[in-house]
Design an enzyme around this catalytic site. Structure first.
Site, short mmCIF file in Angstrom:
data_model
loop_
_atom_site.label_atom_id
_atom_site.label_comp_id
_atom_site.label_asym_id
_atom_site.label_seq_id
_atom_site.Cartn_x
_atom_site.Cartn_y
_atom_site.Cartn_z
N ARG A 173 0.82 -1.21 0.00
CA ARG A 173 0.00 0.00 0.00
C ARG A 173 0.85 1.26 0.00
NH1 ARG A 173 -4.41 -1.73 4.54
NH2 ARG A 173 -5.41 -3.42 3.39
N ARG A 199 -3.63 6.12 0.01
CA ARG A 199 -4.22 7.21 0.78
C ARG A 199 -3.25 7.97 1.67
NH1 ARG A 199 -8.84 3.71 3.41
NH2 ARG A 199 -7.12 2.22 3.32
N ARG A 237 -7.04 11.04 -7.45
CA ARG A 237 -8.18 10.14 -7.31
C ARG A 237 -9.48 10.87 -7.01
NH1 ARG A 237 -8.95 5.39 -4.91
NH2 ARG A 237 -11.10 6.03 -5.20
N ASP A 273 -6.64 -3.60 -7.41
CA ASP A 273 -7.33 -4.15 -6.26
C ASP A 273 -7.54 -5.64 -6.50
OD1 ASP A 273 -9.08 -3.21 -3.71
OD2 ASP A 273 -10.05 -4.90 -4.70
N TYR A 292 -14.67 -13.09 0.24
CA TYR A 292 -15.47 -11.96 -0.21
C TYR A 292 -16.71 -12.43 -0.97
CZ TYR A 292 -12.05 -8.35 1.05
OH TYR A 292 -11.23 -7.50 1.74
#
Length: 369
Positions: free
Chosen positions: A52, A56, A65, A101, A176
């Protein structure tokens, strides 16, 4: 295009004796510290990259973004290229990680899902019956043209810096799909695994085929290594992992073995699974922050490089404390055959980017040979 179709100057085959045997890398990146560590060869310094690292924690990421949904951003080659390059420019890390992702290949084959801000991937119609398996069709390169385009743009810009491709492991993708979204206890997932083992095995086998195909697209487009993320597999006991998950993960690694690029395996909370994760077929095993690197090496066994493993939360402490904890990691890894410095999980969103830059500089300086 297969590995055998690559032009002579696009790869550097490694053969003969020694730890580097069998691992092929592109000629531009072959002598990088990252790939040398993957091959368990001597390095000029311990290589560093962060899970990562693109995301962010970077203000430049938030700017580009803005107003763009996560899955949409993964399908825009120019944007993927910019985001992937941001931490390389800022932190001077030794490898880039392809911005995407883990649910992208599922979206590409038509699964109705979205990534909800603050929640994560949410599946409109979960996979819970044998009839549902028909929705998991094969993935082809034509399903993900934006991946091939972005990797081509990235490798041209990165030059001698390796690009790591990645995918979600079958267990995490299955969780998921079965739960319909993130789950704390994986109740429905485990209910299927224990209650209908044949359906579970077929589900993971289909996901292994899709995942292997997705990694092949990335390798053929030019990535120098691949990482399989099994984010949720730490929820399993070793016996359940060996019986119900390891065959599918091994199938993914086997699918890309002939390409000769280093294969990394990482999961969270997997201290009890490290040996089995190595057995599944990875060349490099990621260790989270709960297990010291020397103990991780003992559990994994010889013949593998290791990756990790500073606690991401340490980066919120003062610089002196970060350096002290980093020394602990480096000292524990001093005797390893190959070590890639990373966090024990992904960069937290509120991490100060300058702390990451300082950490890269410190590791490079501390381990310079």
């Amino acid at each position: 295009m297969s590995a055998n179709d690559l032009p002579p100057d696009s790869s550097s085959a490694r053969s003969g004796e020694g730890p580097s045997a069998g691992l092929r890398t592109t000629s531009a990146t072959h002598d990088s510290a990252f790939l040398k560590a993957c091959r368990r060869e001597p390095v000029p310094h311990t290589p560093v990259w962060f899970m990562r690292q693109a995301g962010r924690s970077l203000p430049e990421y938030l700017k580009v973004r803005e107003g763009i949904a996560m899955l949409d951003s993964c399908m825009m080659p120019e944007l993927v290229t910019e985001i992937t390059m941001q931490p390389v420019r800022r932190h001077k890390v030794d490898a880039a990680i392809y911005f995407s992702d883990i649910v992208v290949p599922l979206k590409a084959i038509g699964i109705d899902l979205d990534i909800k801000p603050g929640i994560g991937p949410v599946v409109a119609e979960p996979i819970r019956t044998r009839a549902d398996l028909a929705r998991l069709r094969d993935l082809t390169p034509e399903d993900v043209p934006y991946v091939t385009q972005a990797i081509g743009m990235l490798t041209a810009e990165l030059g001698a810096t390796p690009l790591i491709g990645f995918a979600g492991a079958p267990f995490t993708l299955a969780s998921y799909l079965v739960e319909g979204g993130p789950s704390r206890n994986h109740e429905r997932t485990k209910a299927m695994m224990y209650g209908d083992p044949e359906l579970w095995a077929d589900l993971l086998d289909r996901l292994a085929e899709i995942t292997g195909a997705f990694l092949k697209v990335q390798i053929e487009a030019g990535v120098s290594a691949v990482q399989l993320f099994d984010s949720w597999v730490g929820a399993l006991a070793p016996a359940d992992y060996r019986r119900s998950v390891m065959p599918a993960s091994a199938k993914v690694f086997d699918a890309v073995a002939s390409y000769g690029v280093p294969r990394i395996h990482f999961g969270v909370g997997t201290g009890e699974l490290l040996g089995l994760m190595g057995e599944a077929g990875a060349d490099v095993v990621g260790v989270d922050w709960r297990v010291p690197m020397d103990e991780g090496a003992r559990r994994v066994g010889p013949g593998k490089a290791l990756q990790g493993n500073l606690d991401p939360a340490v980066l919120f402490a003062p610089t002196e404390a970060v350096e002290a904890k980093t020394r602990e990691v480096l000292d524990a890894a001093a005797g390893l055959e190959g070590h890639i410095f990373n966090l024990g999980h992904g960069v937290m969103p509120n991490t100060d980017p300058d702390a990451l830059t300082r950490l890269v500089e410190y590791v490079h300086r501390r381990t310079a040979r």
